[in-house]
Design a protein around this motif. Structure first.
Motif, mmCIF file in Angstrom:
data_model
loop_
_atom_site.group_PDB
_atom_site.id
_atom_site.type_symbol
_atom_site.label_atom_id
_atom_site.label_comp_id
_atom_site.label_asym_id
_atom_site.label_seq_id
_atom_site.Cartn_x
_atom_site.Cartn_y
_atom_site.Cartn_z
ATOM 1 N N VAL A 112 53.663 36.650 40.171
ATOM 2 C CA VAL A 112 52.647 37.696 40.045
ATOM 3 C C VAL A 112 52.091 37.971 41.432
ATOM 4 N N VAL A 113 52.030 39.245 41.819
ATOM 5 C CA VAL A 113 51.422 39.592 43.104
ATOM 6 C C VAL A 113 50.266 40.546 42.848
ATOM 7 N N ILE A 114 49.112 40.207 43.413
ATOM 8 C CA ILE A 114 47.881 40.976 43.218
ATOM 9 C C ILE A 114 47.643 41.828 44.454
ATOM 10 N N VAL A 115 47.642 43.158 44.267
ATOM 11 C CA VAL A 115 47.482 44.094 45.374
ATOM 12 C C VAL A 115 46.331 45.060 45.122
ATOM 13 N N GLY A 116 46.173 45.489 43.862
ATOM 14 C CA GLY A 116 45.243 46.569 43.565
ATOM 15 C C GLY A 116 43.823 46.162 43.263
ATOM 16 N N THR A 117 43.568 44.872 43.123
ATOM 17 C CA THR A 117 42.230 44.420 42.751
ATOM 18 C C THR A 117 41.379 44.306 43.999
ATOM 19 N N THR A 118 40.643 45.374 44.323
ATOM 20 C CA THR A 118 39.915 45.440 45.588
ATOM 21 C C THR A 118 38.413 45.235 45.459
ATOM 22 N N GLY A 119 37.867 45.323 44.270
ATOM 23 C CA GLY A 119 36.421 45.262 44.099
ATOM 24 C C GLY A 119 35.862 43.865 44.227
ATOM 25 N N PRO A 120 34.538 43.749 44.390
ATOM 26 C CA PRO A 120 33.900 42.434 44.555
ATOM 27 C C PRO A 120 33.709 41.681 43.237
ATOM 28 N N ASP A 121 33.839 42.373 42.107
ATOM 29 C CA ASP A 121 33.594 41.725 40.822
ATOM 30 C C ASP A 121 34.688 40.725 40.502
ATOM 31 N N SER A 122 34.273 39.572 39.967
ATOM 32 C CA SER A 122 35.249 38.562 39.582
ATOM 33 C C SER A 122 35.922 38.983 38.278
ATOM 34 N N ALA A 123 37.185 38.594 38.121
ATOM 35 C CA ALA A 123 37.939 38.917 36.916
ATOM 36 C C ALA A 123 38.541 37.631 36.376
ATOM 37 N N PRO A 124 38.494 37.430 35.056
ATOM 38 C CA PRO A 124 38.998 36.172 34.484
ATOM 39 C C PRO A 124 40.508 36.053 34.638
ATOM 40 N N LEU A 125 40.956 34.867 35.019
ATOM 41 C CA LEU A 125 42.378 34.574 35.128
ATOM 42 C C LEU A 125 42.635 33.264 34.386
ATOM 43 N N PRO A 126 43.444 33.288 33.341
ATOM 44 C CA PRO A 126 43.672 32.081 32.528
ATOM 45 C C PRO A 126 44.531 31.063 33.280
ATOM 46 N N LEU A 127 43.861 30.140 33.966
ATOM 47 C CA LEU A 127 44.571 29.184 34.807
ATOM 48 C C LEU A 127 45.450 28.247 33.991
ATOM 49 N N GLY A 128 45.069 27.992 32.740
ATOM 50 C CA GLY A 128 45.911 27.145 31.899
ATOM 51 C C GLY A 128 47.280 27.763 31.673
ATOM 52 N N THR A 129 47.298 29.092 31.551
ATOM 53 C CA THR A 129 48.578 29.794 31.383
ATOM 54 C C THR A 129 49.374 29.775 32.683
ATOM 55 N N VAL A 130 48.678 29.928 33.808
ATOM 56 C CA VAL A 130 49.339 29.839 35.104
ATOM 57 C C VAL A 130 50.038 28.488 35.242
#
Length: 369
Positions: free
Chosen positions: A282-300
């Motif tokens: 997974v590559v993250i490029v478009g998420t530019t805002g300061p707000d945090s976004a949930p990422l399910p680390l258990g799935t990672v």
């Protein structure tokens, strides 16, 4: 031809309001390593729209001239002005340029990463009421500061392609490089159907992906994605669960080997991880805002995913983007990404059209009325 001392420009004074057409002063002298350019083409980027709308904002940034994808003809140069490949930049040359870097900070000297420069300067971050006033694209003339990396452009490269190479295209190509490229025959999901997402769809197809799935909206852009190599599309109107289920169905239940975020919506990270295949990337490029976004680390962890961030691009990526268009100019309908060129007086209308998703990439030619 006398060197101009002022320039007509479209200035952002208030977020969400029409741009203000005005005359700005230009520096009295062109410094060593600098250039004064008559802008022939500026292609607007999603960042320009976010700044205009106020989604991307910080105290003291206004007034400013928008536009960071542009090309133009050199009308004056300072002593010793050369491009990034060491070539002299003469008056009359057509150039593009990247954001400025200092060459002295930890990011520049130790990391050797221009994108990590602590004093990295974009033309659109220059206030238009202080020296050097006009350094961005929505201006008849732009002052290209000494620290900005410049490139002499091939004669046969269209202005629009060369301008887009300055941000959107170089950002996409850097993301592919940072995540390790496309494995031939693999399944690739592109999140986002704006200019970056459509360009990434084309790059994935050209790079040998077995199936390219573009996720986005509206329907017109998903249709356009098909012309840029998408084998299938998923409309975001399905909602998060529907998007993930749609991708899984299209990949035989396995998910995608590579998921690329060019959308930046709050739900993108969770969806990307959910639709990724076991041991996917997974590559993250478009998420530019300061707000945090949930990422399910258990799935990672459970899927043993590789998650990579990729930030914009530097002059090397810009050069690669220009070479990419030169190599693959006939492979895709690149001109379909761009709107009809307009003058500075219509720039506000085109920004609003992009904000409504009515246009993929607006084109402004400041030489037009």
């Amino acid at each position: 031809m006398p060197v101009p001392t002022s320039t007509r420009a479209a200035v952002l004074v208030d977020h969400g309001k029409p741009l203000h057409l005005t005359e700005l002063p230009l520096p009295a002298e062109v410094e060593p390593g600098a250039a004064l350019v008559r802008v022939s083409c500026a292609t607007l980027c999603g960042t320009d729209v976010e700044i205009w709308s106020g989604k991307m904002s910080f105290p003291g940034m206004l007034p400013m001239v928008l536009g960071h994808e542009m090309v133009g003809e050199v009308v004056a140069v300072g002593p010793g002005t050369r491009d990034a490949l060491g070539r002299d930049v003469p008056v009359g040359a057509r150039i593009g340029w990247s954001e400025s870097t200092c060459g002295e900070c930890y990011g520049c000297t130790v990391l050797r990463e221009p994108v990590a420069c602590s004093r990295r300067g974009y033309g659109f971050l220059q206030r238009s009421d202080v020296h050097p006033y006009a350094t961005a694209g929505l201006s008849e003339y732009a002052y290209v500061v000494p620290g900005a990396a410049k490139l002499l452009l091939p004669e046969d490269l269209p202005d629009t392609w060369a301008a887009m190479a300055g941000c959107a295209a170089k950002t996409v190509l850097r993301a592919f490089q940072n995540v390790g490229g496309v494995t031939p025959g693999s399944r690739v999901v592109v999140q986002g159907s704006g200019a970056l997402g459509l360009f990434a769809t084309a790059v994935a197809h050209i790079s040998g992906a077995g199936k390219v799935i573009t996720v986005g909206a509206p329907a017109s852009r998903l249709t356009l994605a098909g012309r840029f190599g998408a084998d299938a599309t998923v409309d975001i109107s399905l909602g998060s669960d529907g998007i993930v289920e749609g991708v899984r169905e299209l990949t035989g239940g396995h998910g995608a080997d590579l998921v690329m975020d060019f959308a930046g919506a709050p739900s993108v990270g969770r969806e990307a991880v959910a639709m990724a295949a076991q041991r996917g990337r997974v590559v993250i490029v478009g998420t530019t805002g300061p707000d945090s976004a949930p990422l399910p680390l258990g799935t990672v962890m459970g899927k043993e995913l590789t998650v990579v961030g990729s930030l914009n691009g530097d002059i090397a990526d810009y050069h690669r983007a220009i070479e990419f268009f030169g190599a693959f100019g006939e492979r895709m309908p690149w001109h379909d990404l761009f709107g009809t060129p307009v003058g500075l007086s219509a720039a506000s209308d085109r920004i609003e059209a992009m904000h409504r998703l009515d246009e993929v990439k607006a084109v402004v030619d400041p030489r037009l009325p």
